[in-house]
Design a protein around this motif. Structure first.
Motif, PDB file in Angstrom:
ATOM      1  N   GLY A 107       0.803  -1.224   0.000  1.00 25.56           N
ATOM      2  CA  GLY A 107       0.000   0.000   0.000  1.00 25.56           C
ATOM      3  C   GLY A 107       0.834   1.271   0.000  1.00 25.56           C
ATOM      4  O   GLY A 107       0.300   2.365  -0.197  1.00 25.56           O
ATOM      5  N   PHE A 108       2.163   1.155   0.204  1.00 31.31           N
ATOM      6  CA  PHE A 108       3.041   2.322   0.144  1.00 31.31           C
ATOM      7  C   PHE A 108       3.214   2.743  -1.321  1.00 31.31           C
ATOM      8  O   PHE A 108       3.134   1.915  -2.230  1.00 31.31           O
ATOM      9  CB  PHE A 108       4.432   1.996   0.712  1.00 31.31           C
ATOM     10  N   LYS A 109       3.457   4.042  -1.526  1.00 31.08           N
ATOM     11  CA  LYS A 109       3.809   4.544  -2.859  1.00 31.08           C
ATOM     12  C   LYS A 109       5.285   4.259  -3.117  1.00 31.08           C
ATOM     13  O   LYS A 109       6.079   4.221  -2.187  1.00 31.08           O
ATOM     14  CB  LYS A 109       3.607   6.061  -2.950  1.00 31.08           C
ATOM     15  N   ILE A 110       5.624   4.095  -4.383  1.00 33.31           N
ATOM     16  CA  ILE A 110       7.035   3.995  -4.797  1.00 33.31           C
ATOM     17  C   ILE A 110       7.332   5.246  -5.619  1.00 33.31           C
ATOM     18  O   ILE A 110       6.608   5.559  -6.573  1.00 33.31           O
ATOM     19  CB  ILE A 110       7.289   2.748  -5.675  1.00 33.31           C
ATOM     20  N   VAL A 111       8.387   5.955  -5.218  1.00 30.41           N
ATOM     21  CA  VAL A 111       8.823   7.141  -5.953  1.00 30.41           C
ATOM     22  C   VAL A 111      10.275   6.922  -6.369  1.00 30.41           C
ATOM     23  O   VAL A 111      11.136   6.660  -5.522  1.00 30.41           O
ATOM     24  CB  VAL A 111       8.685   8.422  -5.091  1.00 30.41           C
ATOM     25  N   PHE A 115      12.357   8.924 -12.358  1.00 32.87           N
ATOM     26  CA  PHE A 115      11.053   8.748 -12.995  1.00 32.87           C
ATOM     27  C   PHE A 115       9.942   9.516 -12.297  1.00 32.87           C
ATOM     28  O   PHE A 115       9.006   9.984 -12.927  1.00 32.87           O
ATOM     29  CB  PHE A 115      10.704   7.257 -13.037  1.00 32.87           C
ATOM     30  N   GLY A 116      10.013   9.623 -10.975  1.00 32.95           N
ATOM     31  CA  GLY A 116       8.933  10.232 -10.197  1.00 32.95           C
ATOM     32  C   GLY A 116       8.071   9.141  -9.587  1.00 32.95           C
ATOM     33  O   GLY A 116       8.526   8.014  -9.376  1.00 32.95           O
ATOM     34  N   GLU A 117       6.784   9.460  -9.332  1.00 29.69           N
ATOM     35  CA  GLU A 117       5.903   8.475  -8.707  1.00 29.69           C
ATOM     36  C   GLU A 117       5.613   7.332  -9.679  1.00 29.69           C
ATOM     37  O   GLU A 117       5.140   7.548 -10.782  1.00 29.69           O
ATOM     38  CB  GLU A 117       4.600   9.124  -8.253  1.00 29.69           C
ATOM     39  N   VAL A 118       5.941   6.113  -9.224  1.00 33.57           N
ATOM     40  CA  VAL A 118       5.764   4.930 -10.072  1.00 33.57           C
ATOM     41  C   VAL A 118       4.383   4.331  -9.866  1.00 33.57           C
ATOM     42  O   VAL A 118       3.700   3.961 -10.825  1.00 33.57           O
ATOM     43  CB  VAL A 118       6.845   3.864  -9.757  1.00 33.57           C
ATOM     44  N   GLY A 119       3.938   4.210  -8.621  1.00 40.42           N
ATOM     45  CA  GLY A 119       2.645   3.607  -8.316  1.00 40.42           C
ATOM     46  C   GLY A 119       2.597   3.138  -6.881  1.00 40.42           C
ATOM     47  O   GLY A 119       3.358   3.617  -6.032  1.00 40.42           O
ATOM     48  N   VAL A 120       1.723   2.161  -6.616  1.00 38.36           N
ATOM     49  CA  VAL A 120       1.486   1.667  -5.264  1.00 38.36           C
ATOM     50  C   VAL A 120       1.911   0.196  -5.190  1.00 38.36           C
ATOM     51  O   VAL A 120       1.576  -0.595  -6.076  1.00 38.36           O
ATOM     52  CB  VAL A 120      -0.009   1.813  -4.888  1.00 38.36           C
ATOM     53  N   ILE A 121       2.625  -0.142  -4.119  1.00 41.37           N
ATOM     54  CA  ILE A 121       3.057  -1.532  -3.917  1.00 41.37           C
ATOM     55  C   ILE A 121       1.821  -2.360  -3.587  1.00 41.37           C
ATOM     56  O   ILE A 121       1.132  -2.098  -2.605  1.00 41.37           O
ATOM     57  CB  ILE A 121       4.080  -1.645  -2.764  1.00 41.37           C
ATOM     58  N   LYS A 122       1.547  -3.355  -4.435  1.00 46.47           N
ATOM     59  CA  LYS A 122       0.381  -4.211  -4.170  1.00 46.47           C
ATOM     60  C   LYS A 122       0.786  -5.563  -3.603  1.00 46.47           C
ATOM     61  O   LYS A 122      -0.028  -6.243  -2.990  1.00 46.47           O
ATOM     62  CB  LYS A 122      -0.472  -4.380  -5.419  1.00 46.47           C
ATOM     63  N   LEU A 132      10.843  -9.017  -5.328  1.00 47.93           N
ATOM     64  CA  LEU A 132      10.410  -7.927  -6.211  1.00 47.93           C
ATOM     65  C   LEU A 132       9.248  -7.156  -5.602  1.00 47.93           C
ATOM     66  O   LEU A 132       8.326  -7.752  -5.039  1.00 47.93           O
ATOM     67  CB  LEU A 132       9.929  -8.504  -7.558  1.00 47.93           C
ATOM     68  N   PHE A 133       9.291  -5.812  -5.747  1.00 47.16           N
ATOM     69  CA  PHE A 133       8.115  -5.000  -5.479  1.00 47.16           C
ATOM     70  C   PHE A 133       7.195  -5.199  -6.681  1.00 47.16           C
ATOM     71  O   PHE A 133       7.619  -5.016  -7.818  1.00 47.16           O
ATOM     72  CB  PHE A 133       8.461  -3.503  -5.417  1.00 47.16           C
ATOM     73  N   GLU A 134       5.937  -5.585  -6.438  1.00 48.62           N
ATOM     74  CA  GLU A 134       4.933  -5.610  -7.502  1.00 48.62           C
ATOM     75  C   GLU A 134       4.116  -4.349  -7.329  1.00 48.62           C
ATOM     76  O   GLU A 134       3.425  -4.172  -6.323  1.00 48.62           O
ATOM     77  CB  GLU A 134       4.049  -6.853  -7.404  1.00 48.62           C
ATOM     78  N   ILE A 135       4.210  -3.464  -8.313  1.00 46.28           N
ATOM     79  CA  ILE A 135       3.638  -2.128  -8.208  1.00 46.28           C
ATOM     80  C   ILE A 135       2.504  -1.975  -9.216  1.00 46.28           C
ATOM     81  O   ILE A 135       2.643  -2.372 -10.377  1.00 46.28           O
ATOM     82  CB  ILE A 135       4.727  -1.068  -8.466  1.00 46.28           C
ATOM     83  N   ASP A 136       1.394  -1.387  -8.771  1.00 40.44           N
ATOM     84  CA  ASP A 136       0.281  -1.089  -9.665  1.00 40.44           C
ATOM     85  C   ASP A 136       0.401   0.359 -10.110  1.00 40.44           C
ATOM     86  O   ASP A 136       0.369   1.275  -9.291  1.00 40.44           O
ATOM     87  CB  ASP A 136      -1.049  -1.317  -8.945  1.00 40.44           C
ATOM     88  N   ARG A 137       0.570   0.562 -11.413  1.00 39.83           N
ATOM     89  CA  ARG A 137       0.599   1.910 -11.993  1.00 39.83           C
ATOM     90  C   ARG A 137      -0.582   2.012 -12.942  1.00 39.83           C
ATOM     91  O   ARG A 137      -0.499   1.624 -14.108  1.00 39.83           O
ATOM     92  CB  ARG A 137       1.902   2.170 -12.729  1.00 39.83           C
ATOM     93  N   ASP A 138      -1.712   2.456 -12.409  1.00 38.40           N
ATOM     94  CA  ASP A 138      -2.926   2.614 -13.217  1.00 38.40           C
ATOM     95  C   ASP A 138      -3.248   1.351 -14.008  1.00 38.40           C
ATOM     96  O   ASP A 138      -3.493   1.407 -15.216  1.00 38.40           O
ATOM     97  CB  ASP A 138      -2.799   3.826 -14.154  1.00 38.40           C
ATOM     98  N   GLY A 139      -3.214   0.205 -13.342  1.00 42.31           N
ATOM     99  CA  GLY A 139      -3.572  -1.052 -13.984  1.00 42.31           C
ATOM    100  C   GLY A 139      -2.422  -1.774 -14.663  1.00 42.31           C
ATOM    101  O   GLY A 139      -2.577  -2.892 -15.123  1.00 42.31           O
TER     102      GLY A 139
END
Length: 174
Positions: A107-111, A115-122, A132-139
């Motif tokens: 649920g944390f953001k990855i920045v 690149f800047g804000e990548v998304g949210v760690i799901k 690996l961090f699995e990150i959701d970036r707008d789907g």
């Protein structure tokens, strides 16, 4: 007790004596922290069942030799073979600085620095050689290796993990 309220500590891997003792393979960097436990939860028939410990000691560095109450024979111990061991999340030592537990950063953001804000760690995928961090970036799923060299800092106040990934890594997914 529910599994989501607990953390995985290890697995019963073998019997140790004819008196029902078992060896638990601990999934921790600090096995000595778990020698003086009074009880654990064992995943038994798809339920977390509390088992009380009569005595325990370290055996060959990362194995914990345990004698549970009411497990008094090889047959009793056989019944527990390959069972997973859990403890309540409240018993995890508090981490500070850039150290974190996997469940803590969901649920944390990855920045990323560039690149800047990548998304949210799901999810954290730790079934590969490199976690690996699995990150959701707008789907869209973005994977970033959990490498100490990539993680700059963890900000618990803003629920953000700051990373500095190699150029082009994030663009591979977009």
């Amino acid at each position: 007790m529910k599994k989501e309220d607990c953390f995985y500590l290890g697995k019963i891997v073998s019997k140790f004596s004819f008196k029902g003792e078992v060896l638990i393979k601990l999934d921790t960097d600090e096995p000595e922290s778990y020698v003086k436990m009074e009880s654990v939860f064992i995943n038994y028939n798809k339920n977390l069942v509390p088992f009380f410990i009569e005595k325990s000691s370290l055996h060959k560095s990362d194995l914990l030799r345990v004698k549970f109450e009411d497990v008094d024979s090889e047959e009793d111990a056989d019944d527990l073979m390959k069972a997973e061991i859990y403890l309540p999340l409240s018993l995890l030592p508090k981490l500070d600085g850039d150290k974190f537990y996997f469940h803590e950063v969901i649920g944390f953001k990855i920045v990323d620095t560039a690149f800047g804000e990548v998304g949210v760690i799901k999810h954290i995928n730790d079934s590969t050689a490199q976690a690996l961090f699995e990150i959701d970036r707008d789907g869209i799923e973005v994977l970033i290796p959990m490498n100490d060299e990539f993680i700059d800092r963890v900000d618990r106040k803003t629920n953000t993990v700051f990373v500095n990934t190699p150029e082009g890594l994030i663009d591979l997914y977009l």
